[in-house]
Scaffold this motif. Sequence first.
Motif, PDB file in Angstrom:
ATOM      1  N   LEU A   5       0.841  -1.199   0.000  1.00 25.35           N
ATOM      2  CA  LEU A   5       0.000   0.000   0.000  1.00 25.35           C
ATOM      3  C   LEU A   5       0.868   1.238   0.000  1.00 25.35           C
ATOM      4  O   LEU A   5       1.766   1.378   0.845  1.00 25.35           O
ATOM      5  N   LEU A   6       0.584   2.154  -0.918  1.00 20.97           N
ATOM      6  CA  LEU A   6       1.251   3.450  -0.961  1.00 20.97           C
ATOM      7  C   LEU A   6       0.239   4.492  -0.506  1.00 20.97           C
ATOM      8  O   LEU A   6      -0.768   4.724  -1.172  1.00 20.97           O
ATOM      9  N   TRP A  32       4.053   2.112   2.497  1.00 20.10           N
ATOM     10  CA  TRP A  32       4.949   3.256   2.356  1.00 20.10           C
ATOM     11  C   TRP A  32       4.107   4.520   2.348  1.00 20.10           C
ATOM     12  O   TRP A  32       3.009   4.556   1.774  1.00 20.10           O
ATOM     13  N   GLY A  33       4.621   5.580   2.971  1.00 21.74           N
ATOM     14  CA  GLY A  33       3.939   6.862   2.936  1.00 21.74           C
ATOM     15  C   GLY A  33       4.927   7.996   2.883  1.00 21.74           C
ATOM     16  O   GLY A  33       6.117   7.835   3.206  1.00 21.74           O
ATOM     17  N   ARG A  34       4.441   9.160   2.510  1.00 17.12           N
ATOM     18  CA  ARG A  34       5.311  10.336   2.448  1.00 17.12           C
ATOM     19  C   ARG A  34       5.688  10.809   3.842  1.00 17.12           C
ATOM     20  O   ARG A  34       6.665  11.546   3.991  1.00 17.12           O
ATOM     21  N   ALA A  38       3.616   8.260   9.973  1.00 12.54           N
ATOM     22  CA  ALA A  38       2.258   7.806   9.691  1.00 12.54           C
ATOM     23  C   ALA A  38       2.271   6.391   9.126  1.00 12.54           C
ATOM     24  O   ALA A  38       1.399   5.574   9.450  1.00 12.54           O
ATOM     25  N   ALA A  39       3.250   6.087   8.280  1.00 15.30           N
ATOM     26  CA  ALA A  39       3.363   4.721   7.748  1.00 15.30           C
ATOM     27  C   ALA A  39       3.632   3.730   8.866  1.00 15.30           C
ATOM     28  O   ALA A  39       3.052   2.632   8.888  1.00 15.30           O
ATOM     29  N   VAL A  61       6.809  -6.732  -4.021  1.00 15.00           N
ATOM     30  CA  VAL A  61       5.400  -7.100  -4.179  1.00 15.00           C
ATOM     31  C   VAL A  61       5.082  -7.499  -5.618  1.00 15.00           C
ATOM     32  O   VAL A  61       5.889  -7.316  -6.532  1.00 15.00           O
ATOM     33  N   ASP A  62       3.867  -8.034  -5.781  1.00 15.21           N
ATOM     34  CA  ASP A  62       3.329  -8.348  -7.105  1.00 15.21           C
ATOM     35  C   ASP A  62       2.426  -7.222  -7.615  1.00 15.21           C
ATOM     36  O   ASP A  62       2.200  -7.104  -8.815  1.00 15.21           O
ATOM     37  N   ALA A  63       1.883  -6.440  -6.682  1.00 12.67           N
ATOM     38  CA  ALA A  63       0.951  -5.369  -7.039  1.00 12.67           C
ATOM     39  C   ALA A  63       1.021  -4.277  -5.989  1.00 12.67           C
ATOM     40  O   ALA A  63       1.407  -4.523  -4.844  1.00 12.67           O
ATOM     41  N   VAL A  64       0.632  -3.072  -6.405  1.00 11.43           N
ATOM     42  CA  VAL A  64       0.544  -1.966  -5.451  1.00 11.43           C
ATOM     43  C   VAL A  64      -0.877  -1.437  -5.431  1.00 11.43           C
ATOM     44  O   VAL A  64      -1.554  -1.353  -6.463  1.00 11.43           O
ATOM     45  N   ALA A  65      -1.351  -1.103  -4.239  1.00 16.38           N
ATOM     46  CA  ALA A  65      -2.579  -0.335  -4.058  1.00 16.38           C
ATOM     47  C   ALA A  65      -2.151   1.080  -3.693  1.00 16.38           C
ATOM     48  O   ALA A  65      -1.256   1.261  -2.863  1.00 16.38           O
TER      49      ALA A  65
END
Length: 289
Positions: A5-6, A32-34, A38-39, A61-65
């Motif tokens: 998750l981004l 991950w977060g800016r 918070a992350a 990962v295989d995918a990102v949200a």
Amino acid sequence: MRIGLLGTGPWAEIAHGPALAAHPDVEFTGIWGRRPEAAAALAATLGTRAYADVDELIGDVDAVAIALPPDVQAPLAARAAAAGRHLLLDKPVATTVTDARLVADAAEAAGVASVVFFTLRFDATSSAWIDEQAARDGWFTARAEWLGSVFTSGDSPFADSPWRREKGALWDVGPHALSVLLPVLGDVTALTAVQGPGDTVHLVLRHDSGASSTAALSLTAPPAAAGMTVELRGTTGVASLPDRADGPVPAFGNAIDALLTAVRTGVPHPCDARFAARVTELLVSADPV
């Protein structure tokens, strides 16, 4: 499927993160977060790992949200697609035609699946109604109203969102209206926009089916006037969008299912990055700025 998750904002906390953590066919690899703090906090709450480097997470990962502002989402989505990662994105996918097409082109060039979370298209009751109406002929006109009080009620978790304050209802709830009208009435061949009070905007649309529609969009409606309506009128009578059955977590879980299906079958989902790019094109054409 390993999904990262981004993003760490309210929508990541309310929808993306809990749905990823609960999904039985997903390994929720990390966040991950800016804002690293918070992350770390969100990762601890959801029982996963916080990443300090976005490329490290993409590599694992295989995918990102992605639950980030659209101008941040678009380049990261294109970057992840180029790395061979499938995409689970949020609307609007971008706020410029160039960025929206960049995401769609990157996904197609890499051969990765993409699903964009237009909420009503993944709510069980709403999506079934949309499919039912899309299968019918003879629609004459439609009326859609998305009148929110995000900036007037004083209690919305999205009231402090800088991109919503800058871009307004056209870009926040406009994608919802278009995601319902387009599959039922067809692509838009003509569009006129008129500004109303606050961030309110009124759209008049002509569709390639011959039908016309209107949409009233606002995040600054008085709380007593807020509400959402979609009404279709045609040869079979009048049809109104039913109330949503699911909250955001089950709906996002359905979006995860849709991504898994698209990856397994190789068949693009109707709400893929290319559809989202078309929505961005229409919003740009309606934007008075």
